[in-house]
Write a protein that holds these residues in place. Structure first.
Motif, mmCIF file in Angstrom:
data_model
loop_
_atom_site.group_PDB
_atom_site.id
_atom_site.type_symbol
_atom_site.label_atom_id
_atom_site.label_comp_id
_atom_site.label_asym_id
_atom_site.label_seq_id
_atom_site.Cartn_x
_atom_site.Cartn_y
_atom_site.Cartn_z
ATOM 1 N N LEU A 13 0.815 -1.206 0.000
ATOM 2 C CA LEU A 13 0.000 0.000 0.000
ATOM 3 C C LEU A 13 0.852 1.261 0.000
ATOM 4 O O LEU A 13 0.535 2.249 -0.651
ATOM 5 N N ALA A 14 1.975 1.216 0.744
ATOM 6 C CA ALA A 14 2.870 2.375 0.775
ATOM 7 C C ALA A 14 3.470 2.634 -0.594
ATOM 8 O O ALA A 14 3.609 3.784 -1.033
ATOM 9 N N SER A 15 3.829 1.564 -1.304
ATOM 10 C CA SER A 15 4.401 1.716 -2.639
ATOM 11 C C SER A 15 3.389 2.321 -3.599
ATOM 12 O O SER A 15 3.694 3.214 -4.378
ATOM 13 N N LEU A 16 2.121 1.826 -3.529
ATOM 14 C CA LEU A 16 1.087 2.363 -4.395
ATOM 15 C C LEU A 16 0.833 3.834 -4.093
ATOM 16 O O LEU A 16 0.665 4.648 -4.997
ATOM 17 N N ALA A 17 0.822 4.171 -2.804
ATOM 18 C CA ALA A 17 0.578 5.555 -2.427
ATOM 19 C C ALA A 17 1.691 6.463 -2.911
ATOM 20 O O ALA A 17 1.457 7.587 -3.364
ATOM 21 N N ALA A 18 2.936 5.982 -2.818
ATOM 22 C CA ALA A 18 4.073 6.796 -3.219
ATOM 23 C C ALA A 18 4.093 7.046 -4.711
ATOM 24 O O ALA A 18 4.486 8.112 -5.178
ATOM 25 N N THR A 19 3.657 6.042 -5.506
ATOM 26 C CA THR A 19 3.741 6.180 -6.955
ATOM 27 C C THR A 19 2.495 6.788 -7.565
ATOM 28 O O THR A 19 2.520 7.274 -8.687
ATOM 29 N N GLY A 20 1.383 6.732 -6.835
ATOM 30 C CA GLY A 20 0.154 7.189 -7.475
ATOM 31 C C GLY A 20 -0.691 8.091 -6.611
ATOM 32 O O GLY A 20 -1.914 8.108 -6.730
ATOM 33 N N ALA A 21 -0.053 8.889 -5.732
ATOM 34 C CA ALA A 21 -0.806 9.705 -4.798
ATOM 35 C C ALA A 21 -1.669 10.728 -5.516
ATOM 36 O O ALA A 21 -2.738 11.093 -5.048
ATOM 37 N N HIS A 22 -1.212 11.218 -6.689
ATOM 38 C CA HIS A 22 -1.929 12.258 -7.398
ATOM 39 C C HIS A 22 -2.599 11.715 -8.649
ATOM 40 O O HIS A 22 -3.074 12.482 -9.474
ATOM 41 N N ALA A 23 -2.629 10.406 -8.805
ATOM 42 C CA ALA A 23 -3.207 9.830 -9.998
ATOM 43 C C ALA A 23 -4.721 9.716 -9.837
ATOM 44 O O ALA A 23 -5.263 9.739 -8.741
ATOM 45 N N PRO A 25 -8.303 7.700 -9.882
ATOM 46 C CA PRO A 25 -8.577 6.363 -9.353
ATOM 47 C C PRO A 25 -8.652 5.288 -10.431
ATOM 48 O O PRO A 25 -8.408 4.117 -10.165
ATOM 49 N N LEU A 26 -9.002 5.675 -11.657
ATOM 50 C CA LEU A 26 -9.089 4.724 -12.753
ATOM 51 C C LEU A 26 -7.962 4.955 -13.750
ATOM 52 O O LEU A 26 -7.573 6.091 -14.017
ATOM 53 N N SER A 27 -7.439 3.870 -14.288
ATOM 54 C CA SER A 27 -6.412 3.966 -15.331
ATOM 55 C C SER A 27 -6.712 2.945 -16.410
ATOM 56 O O SER A 27 -7.305 1.893 -16.150
ATOM 57 N N LEU A 28 -6.303 3.264 -17.624
ATOM 58 C CA LEU A 28 -6.506 2.378 -18.764
ATOM 59 C C LEU A 28 -5.178 2.246 -19.502
ATOM 60 O O LEU A 28 -4.561 3.242 -19.859
ATOM 61 N N THR A 29 -4.735 1.000 -19.707
ATOM 62 C CA THR A 29 -3.462 0.744 -20.374
ATOM 63 C C THR A 29 -3.689 -0.173 -21.571
ATOM 64 O O THR A 29 -4.269 -1.253 -21.435
ATOM 65 N N ALA A 30 -3.244 0.272 -22.729
ATOM 66 C CA ALA A 30 -3.253 -0.557 -23.935
ATOM 67 C C ALA A 30 -1.805 -0.859 -24.294
ATOM 68 O O ALA A 30 -0.959 0.041 -24.316
ATOM 69 N N SER A 31 -1.488 -2.124 -24.556
ATOM 70 C CA SER A 31 -0.099 -2.493 -24.814
ATOM 71 C C SER A 31 -0.014 -3.551 -25.903
ATOM 72 O O SER A 31 -0.968 -4.287 -26.160
ATOM 73 N N ALA A 396 3.524 0.486 -24.418
ATOM 74 C CA ALA A 396 2.334 0.623 -23.584
ATOM 75 C C ALA A 396 1.867 2.068 -23.595
ATOM 76 O O ALA A 396 2.676 2.998 -23.475
ATOM 77 N N PHE A 397 0.539 2.254 -23.756
ATOM 78 C CA PHE A 397 -0.083 3.570 -23.755
ATOM 79 C C PHE A 397 -0.992 3.645 -22.535
ATOM 80 O O PHE A 397 -1.895 2.831 -22.367
ATOM 81 N N ILE A 398 -0.753 4.628 -21.666
ATOM 82 C CA ILE A 398 -1.386 4.691 -20.357
ATOM 83 C C ILE A 398 -2.226 5.959 -20.244
ATOM 84 O O ILE A 398 -1.734 7.071 -20.473
ATOM 85 N N LEU A 399 -3.484 5.785 -19.870
ATOM 86 C CA LEU A 399 -4.376 6.906 -19.594
ATOM 87 C C LEU A 399 -4.799 6.827 -18.149
ATOM 88 O O LEU A 399 -5.398 5.844 -17.721
ATOM 89 N N ASP A 400 -4.467 7.863 -17.353
ATOM 90 C CA ASP A 400 -4.904 7.875 -15.949
ATOM 91 C C ASP A 400 -5.200 9.292 -15.506
ATOM 92 O O ASP A 400 -5.221 10.216 -16.317
#
Length: 400
Positions: A13-23, A25-31, A396-400
């Motif tokens: 959870l700490a890792s997710l918070a550190a990498t995505g605190a301002h992201a 809630p939903l993300s879409l990745t096409a690869s 990979a193309f990422i939309l968040d």
């Protein structure tokens, strides 16, 4: 099933918070990933092929008050150049998680997963590796924690898992598994904790009637130094017995270790090691560090083994803010007892892999990578020797 401790969950959870605190809630990745493998079937006489995988993944990471919701749903179109008529398939992977604080000192953690993928070719029968054998995994796990705000905590856990194969010749490996556990956790500091607990795992092979009953005494620790520099380890004394083949008992040490070290500078290092037993072979979940995406949960999916000892090492160099280079190596040792009632076969073999991956992210929404892997396997009672190499390129193309 899961070998989580509070420390492992907190680290993730700490890792997710550190990498995505301002992201969002939903993300879409096409690869899309292109791979050429010189020995696709993992046989002594190499069979090469090129594989194209196009994937779409929806991710969720949302905190709402005292609740946290996480999840991902991924669909992959897997297409083979030479063996498309035989092996083309659509893979599916779903992972959902929920956690909530209750009252002042309780916490509940729930997660579930579903996977539908081709069995690894090296785990098919040695006489027929290239077969469209789909593995379907279903897992559910829950923890109830009392003592969230103190230096002591009590953790109860329950879990259930099922595994099924699509090809009739492999369905004797279909199984269901239940797990219950109870452990005490002591927090000596905010960054260091220890736990001691009992865990019972019962696995039933639905066709053969074989049943594996396993009791574990788990001693674990989680130590977070700073950032991604952390150690998570579990050592278990495992006693395993079978109902049908009663002479195939196992009493010994199992466990897992993950250590990631990020010193000052542009280079980071990591070690992942685990040793699994009879009922762990398909469903031991453990946190490890994937150089491309950070902390992730992996599953040991190795067929026909009673004991697997594995060691993985990596070194990652941040060339710049947008580019990284990662070198890694893996070593597995298989202790095999073939599943024969009348003829007991004991054997060992080794697997080795060396890899190099370069990643480049010119924009936040775009990630490119290229990699090279070299691998080899020695012979044992259920495996033919093989060796080969693979080259892959992905975008990979990422939309968040």
């Amino acid at each position: 099933m899961n070998r989580n401790s509070i420390g492992l969950v907190a680290a993730a959870l700490a890792s997710l918070a550190a990498t995505g605190a301002h992201a969002e809630p939903l993300s879409l990745t096409a690869s899309h990933t292109w791979t050429h493998d010189s020995n696709l079937a993992r046989t002594q006489n190499p069979i090469s092929d090129t594989v194209n995988v196009t994937a779409l993944q929806l991710g969720l990471d949302k905190q709402y008050g005292r609740q946290t919701y996480t999840g991902s749903a991924k669909v992959s179109a897997v297409r083979y150049s030479k063996y498309g008529d035989l092996l083309n398939n659509d893979a599916k992977d779903v992972d959902l998680g929920f956690s909530s604080d209750l009252m002042s000192n309780w916490r509940v953690l729930l997660n579930g997963s579903y996977g539908e993928n081709l069995n690894q070719f090296e785990n098919n029968k040695v006489t027929d590796h290239l077969v469209k054998n789909t593995r379907t995994n279903k897992n559910a796990f829950g923890q109830l924690i009392y003592g969230v705000s103190g230096i002591w905590a009590l953790v109860g856990s329950v879990g259930k898992a099922t595994l099924g194969y699509s090809v009739p010749e492999y369905q004797y490996l279909n199984y269901r598994q239940d797990q219950q556990g109870l452990k005490a956790v002591y927090y000596s500091t905010d960054m260091l904790n220890y736990s001691l607990g009992l865990r019972h795992v019962n696995s039933q092979f639905t066709q053969s009637g074989e049943e594996i009953d396993e009791n574990n005494l788990d001693l674990a620790t989680s130590w977070t130094v700073s950032g991604l520099s952390q150690l998570n380890a579990t050592v278990s004394w495992t006693e395993s017995k079978r109902r049908v083949q009663a002479d195939r008992r196992f009493n010994g040490l199992t466990g897992n270790l993950n250590w990631n070290y990020t010193p000052r500078g542009a280079v980071s290092y990591g070690v992942t090691a685990y040793r699994t037993s009879n009922s762990d072979q398909y469903s031991t979940n453990y946190l490890s560090f994937d150089p491309s995406i950070g902390l992730t949960r992996n599953t040991a999916q190795l067929a026909f083994n009673n004991r697997v000892t594995a060691l993985n090492l990596y070194a990652k160099w941040l060339v710049s803010a947008k580019m990284s280079l990662t070198a890694s190596t893996s070593w597995n040792r298989y202790n095999v007892e073939n599943d024969l009632i009348n003829n007991k076969i004991n054997d060992t073999s080794h697997f080795r892999r060396y890899g190099l991956v370069a990643t480049y992210a010119p924009e936040r929404w775009l990630k490119l990578s290229a990699g090279l892997n070299k691998y080899s396997q020695t012979k044992d009672a259920t495996r033919n020797p093989y060796s080969g190499h693979s080259v892959d390129v992905s975008a990979a193309f990422i939309l968040d």
